[in-house]
Design a protein around this motif. Structure first.
Motif, PDB file in Angstrom:
ATOM      1  N   TYR A  22      -1.722  -3.463   3.437  1.00 20.16           N
ATOM      2  CA  TYR A  22      -1.734  -4.605   4.354  1.00 20.16           C
ATOM      3  C   TYR A  22      -2.030  -4.136   5.766  1.00 20.16           C
ATOM      4  CZ  TYR A  22       3.076  -3.203   5.621  1.00 20.16           C
ATOM      5  OH  TYR A  22       4.175  -2.510   6.038  1.00 20.16           O
ATOM      6  N   SER A  23      -2.662  -5.016   6.525  1.00 21.23           N
ATOM      7  CA  SER A  23      -2.989  -4.731   7.926  1.00 21.23           C
ATOM      8  C   SER A  23      -2.900  -6.027   8.715  1.00 21.23           C
ATOM      9  CB  SER A  23      -4.393  -4.142   8.041  1.00 21.23           C
ATOM     10  OG  SER A  23      -5.363  -5.043   7.525  1.00 21.23           O
ATOM     11  N   THR A  24      -2.607  -5.894  10.004  1.00 22.27           N
ATOM     12  CA  THR A  24      -2.474  -7.060  10.874  1.00 22.27           C
ATOM     13  C   THR A  24      -3.762  -7.271  11.648  1.00 22.27           C
ATOM     14  OG1 THR A  24      -0.112  -6.616  11.116  1.00 22.27           O
ATOM     15  CG2 THR A  24      -1.116  -8.104  12.711  1.00 22.27           C
ATOM     16  N   GLN A  25      -4.270  -8.472  11.582  1.00 20.62           N
ATOM     17  CA  GLN A  25      -5.480  -8.826  12.319  1.00 20.62           C
ATOM     18  C   GLN A  25      -5.207 -10.111  13.087  1.00 20.62           C
ATOM     19  OE1 GLN A  25      -8.817  -9.004   9.643  1.00 20.62           O
ATOM     20  NE2 GLN A  25      -8.608  -6.871   8.977  1.00 20.62           N
ATOM     21  N   LYS A  26      -4.931  -9.971  14.394  1.00 13.71           N
ATOM     22  CA  LYS A  26      -4.542 -11.090  15.252  1.00 13.71           C
ATOM     23  C   LYS A  26      -3.310 -11.793  14.674  1.00 13.71           C
ATOM     24  CE  LYS A  26      -9.116 -11.871  17.231  1.00 13.71           C
ATOM     25  NZ  LYS A  26     -10.206 -12.837  17.456  1.00 13.71           N
ATOM     26  N   ASP A  27      -3.453 -13.050  14.290  1.00 13.18           N
ATOM     27  CA  ASP A  27      -2.298 -13.806  13.785  1.00 13.18           C
ATOM     28  C   ASP A  27      -2.178 -13.762  12.271  1.00 13.18           C
ATOM     29  OD1 ASP A  27      -1.666 -14.570  16.361  1.00 13.18           O
ATOM     30  OD2 ASP A  27      -2.922 -16.367  16.255  1.00 13.18           O
ATOM     31  N   SER A  28      -3.003 -13.005  11.605  1.00 16.78           N
ATOM     32  CA  SER A  28      -2.994 -13.008  10.151  1.00 16.78           C
ATOM     33  C   SER A  28      -2.695 -11.614   9.600  1.00 16.78           C
ATOM     34  CB  SER A  28      -4.328 -13.507   9.604  1.00 16.78           C
ATOM     35  OG  SER A  28      -5.366 -12.616   9.967  1.00 16.78           O
ATOM     36  N   ILE A  29      -2.225 -11.614   8.350  1.00 14.06           N
ATOM     37  CA  ILE A  29      -1.978 -10.367   7.624  1.00 14.06           C
ATOM     38  C   ILE A  29      -2.973 -10.331   6.460  1.00 14.06           C
ATOM     39  CG2 ILE A  29      -0.279  -8.959   6.404  1.00 14.06           C
ATOM     40  CD1 ILE A  29       0.556  -9.550   9.237  1.00 14.06           C
ATOM     41  N   VAL A  30      -3.679  -9.211   6.331  1.00 14.64           N
ATOM     42  CA  VAL A  30      -4.676  -9.075   5.282  1.00 14.64           C
ATOM     43  C   VAL A  30      -4.186  -8.050   4.264  1.00 14.64           C
ATOM     44  CG1 VAL A  30      -7.063  -8.464   4.724  1.00 14.64           C
ATOM     45  CG2 VAL A  30      -6.545  -9.669   6.862  1.00 14.64           C
ATOM     46  N   PHE A  31      -4.165  -8.463   2.991  1.00 20.80           N
ATOM     47  CA  PHE A  31      -3.805  -7.576   1.898  1.00 20.80           C
ATOM     48  C   PHE A  31      -5.078  -7.214   1.124  1.00 20.80           C
ATOM     49  CE2 PHE A  31       0.005  -9.995   2.767  1.00 20.80           C
ATOM     50  CZ  PHE A  31       1.036  -9.069   2.642  1.00 20.80           C
ATOM     51  N   THR A  32      -5.290  -5.935   0.904  1.00 24.08           N
ATOM     52  CA  THR A  32      -6.435  -5.481   0.112  1.00 24.08           C
ATOM     53  C   THR A  32      -5.943  -4.472  -0.919  1.00 24.08           C
ATOM     54  OG1 THR A  32      -6.930  -3.728   1.715  1.00 24.08           O
ATOM     55  CG2 THR A  32      -8.122  -5.821   1.970  1.00 24.08           C
ATOM     56  N   GLY A  33      -6.595  -4.456  -2.078  1.00 20.75           N
ATOM     57  CA  GLY A  33      -6.186  -3.502  -3.101  1.00 20.75           C
ATOM     58  C   GLY A  33      -6.681  -3.907  -4.461  1.00 20.75           C
ATOM     59  N   ASN A  34      -5.861  -3.656  -5.465  1.00 23.10           N
ATOM     60  CA  ASN A  34      -6.253  -3.918  -6.838  1.00 23.10           C
ATOM     61  C   ASN A  34      -5.176  -4.694  -7.580  1.00 23.10           C
ATOM     62  OD1 ASN A  34      -8.814  -2.239  -7.041  1.00 23.10           O
ATOM     63  ND2 ASN A  34      -7.347  -0.671  -6.383  1.00 23.10           N
ATOM     64  N   LYS A  35      -5.629  -5.592  -8.427  1.00 21.15           N
ATOM     65  CA  LYS A  35      -4.767  -6.296  -9.376  1.00 21.15           C
ATOM     66  C   LYS A  35      -5.347  -6.034 -10.762  1.00 21.15           C
ATOM     67  CE  LYS A  35      -4.821 -10.825 -10.095  1.00 21.15           C
ATOM     68  NZ  LYS A  35      -4.718 -11.031 -11.571  1.00 21.15           N
ATOM     69  N   GLY A  36      -4.703  -5.106 -11.456  1.00 15.55           N
ATOM     70  CA  GLY A  36      -5.287  -4.650 -12.718  1.00 15.55           C
ATOM     71  C   GLY A  36      -6.573  -3.900 -12.444  1.00 15.55           C
ATOM     72  N   ILE A  37      -7.647  -4.319 -13.064  1.00 18.47           N
ATOM     73  CA  ILE A  37      -8.946  -3.666 -12.850  1.00 18.47           C
ATOM     74  C   ILE A  37      -9.764  -4.377 -11.783  1.00 18.47           C
ATOM     75  CG2 ILE A  37      -9.017  -2.785 -15.218  1.00 18.47           C
ATOM     76  CD1 ILE A  37     -10.907  -5.100 -15.903  1.00 18.47           C
ATOM     77  N   ASP A  38      -9.215  -5.466 -11.241  1.00 15.86           N
ATOM     78  CA  ASP A  38      -9.951  -6.251 -10.251  1.00 15.86           C
ATOM     79  C   ASP A  38      -9.554  -5.848  -8.832  1.00 15.86           C
ATOM     80  OD1 ASP A  38     -11.192  -7.854 -12.257  1.00 15.86           O
ATOM     81  OD2 ASP A  38      -9.334  -9.026 -12.413  1.00 15.86           O
TER      82      ASP A  38
END
Length: 412
Positions: free
Chosen positions: A365-381
């Motif tokens: 997760y990372s903070t971008q202004k007023d939002s939080i962005v989650f990036t990664g994997n869910k299973g193989i996606d």
């Protein structure tokens, strides 16, 4: 025929009935105290009652269910019935064994002392637990996100109490005051009336909001009545007949000075133990929850493809509730609960299915202004989730606060 010869046997029967009721009540007091949920004998007694249920009363469906938080199981009701029967047996044995037909006044007053200290222990224990994030901690994100119509009646009570630190504190303070008053002979009647008033409200909440402590809270009210019972006539004359009245007070008299000092010392040791053991709840601090909040999903992207809000695969909210528990609300409003590990140093969130070791999702997760962005994997996606964080203080229930002046009721 002489009327005295007729009335004498009737009077004798009435006296025997009164002595039986007196002994039955005293016996039941001890049975309840020594087999209740705070007694080390509770497990042994319940196991015995369970055996009776299955082998004598042929109640095969009754089970000894532990660690559920419920004090109103089927077995608990059987315990009450068995205790009533055991009290009857004990009263009859004492009644037939007592050839002198004593009144058992000393036994009664000693039982009142035992009941006083027991109720005091309960009141102090529950009271101190309410003074500082014990019994009713502040509402979690999961509770704040739950719709009122989906709450259980018990959940509604916990939400109400958790929403007001002040009300919860005063409720606990009243219980502590009642417990302290019961510890002393001069204030025992006032303490019992005070505690009974407080506990009637607790019992009513338990009954009408289906909180499974109905049996126990009702018995605490009943024990308060038992304590007050010895002063019932004096209270009736004072409050109803408005006549001068005086509560009975038995001053302890010892033939040796050292006996009085010993008893007084033991009393204060018990009082200190009750207060110290109960007040340990004051020093409890709930664990901090890093990144606690409701993360409202703005965009949900799987494998570089944005999922529309109408697709049930997408996420609507991500709820970080506790250090080890996270919930995901899907677009179709179904809820999935996960074991989680959140690392604020590496800024990662791992989600695993409950009671499974399989990794469900691994997110940065990372903070971008007023939002939080989650990036990664869910299973193989691969997934990317843009969210807006909602903290506890952002909820209307928490940020309204107290107002002396209200031109209009704030009820929306």
């Amino acid at each position: 025929m002489d009327t005295k010869s007729i009335s004498f046997p009737n009077q004798k029967k009435r006296n025997a009935a009164l002595r039986f009721m007196h002994l039955w009540i005293i016996s039941y007091v001890y049975l309840f105290i020594f087999t209740s949920q705070f007694s080390p004998l509770e497990g042994i007694h319940k196991s015995g009652v369970l055996w009776l249920c299955k082998n004598v009363f042929q109640q095969k469906q009754v089970e000894y269910i532990t660690m559920t938080g419920s004090g109103d199981t089927t077995l608990d009701y059987w315990v009450v019935l068995v205790n009533i029967g055991l009290a009857v047996v004990a009263a009859l044995i004492i009644l037939f064994a007592d050839k002198k037909q004593r009144t058992f006044k000393d036994l009664h007053w000693f039982t009142v002392v035992v009941a006083r200290y027991y109720v005091a222990m309960i009141m102090l224990s529950y009271g101190f637990a309410k003074l500082h994030d014990g019994q009713f901690p502040a509402n979690t994100i999961g509770r704040l996100e739950e719709r009122v119509g989906d709450m259980s009646p018990m959940g509604m009570v916990w939400t109400m109490m958790g929403a007001s630190t002040g009300y919860t504190f005063v409720s606990g303070l009243l219980e502590v005051i009642g417990g302290l008053l019961l510890l002393f002979r001069r204030t025992k009647t006032f303490g019992a009336l005070f505690s009974m008033t407080v506990m009637i409200n607790v019992a009513l909440l338990n009954f009408f909001y289906d909180v499974p402590v109905k049996i126990f809270s009702s018995h605490i009210v009943w024990l308060c009545l038992f304590i007050v019972g010895g002063d019932a006539m004096a209270l009736y004359r004072f409050f109803v007949l408005q006549q001068p009245s005086q509560l009975r007070f038995q001053k302890r008299i010892f033939d040796k000075k050292w006996k009085g000092i010993t008893v007084t010392g033991l009393k204060w040791c018990v009082v200190a133990f009750f207060i110290l053991s109960s007040s340990s709840a004051l020093f409890y601090t709930p664990p901090a929850v890093p990144m606690e909040g409701a993360y409202i999903v703005d965009k949900f992207i799987i494998n570089n493809q944005e999922i529309p809000n109408s697709d049930s695969v997408g996420w609507k909210k991500l709820l970080v509730i506790s250090p080890s528990r996270t919930k995901v609300i899907l677009n179709n409003d179904s809820i999935k609960t996960f074991q989680s590990v959140l690392d604020t140093e590496t800024k990662t969130l791992m989600l695993r299915k409950i009671d499974h070791q399989d990794l469900y999702a691994y997110l940065h997760y990372s903070t971008q202004k007023d939002s939080i962005v989650f990036t990664g994997n869910k299973g193989i996606d691969s997934i990317k989730i843009n969210t807006i964080r909602k903290k506890k203080e952002d909820y209307k229930l928490n940020k309204r606060g107290f107002h002396w002046v209200n031109e209009y009721p704030y009820n929306r």
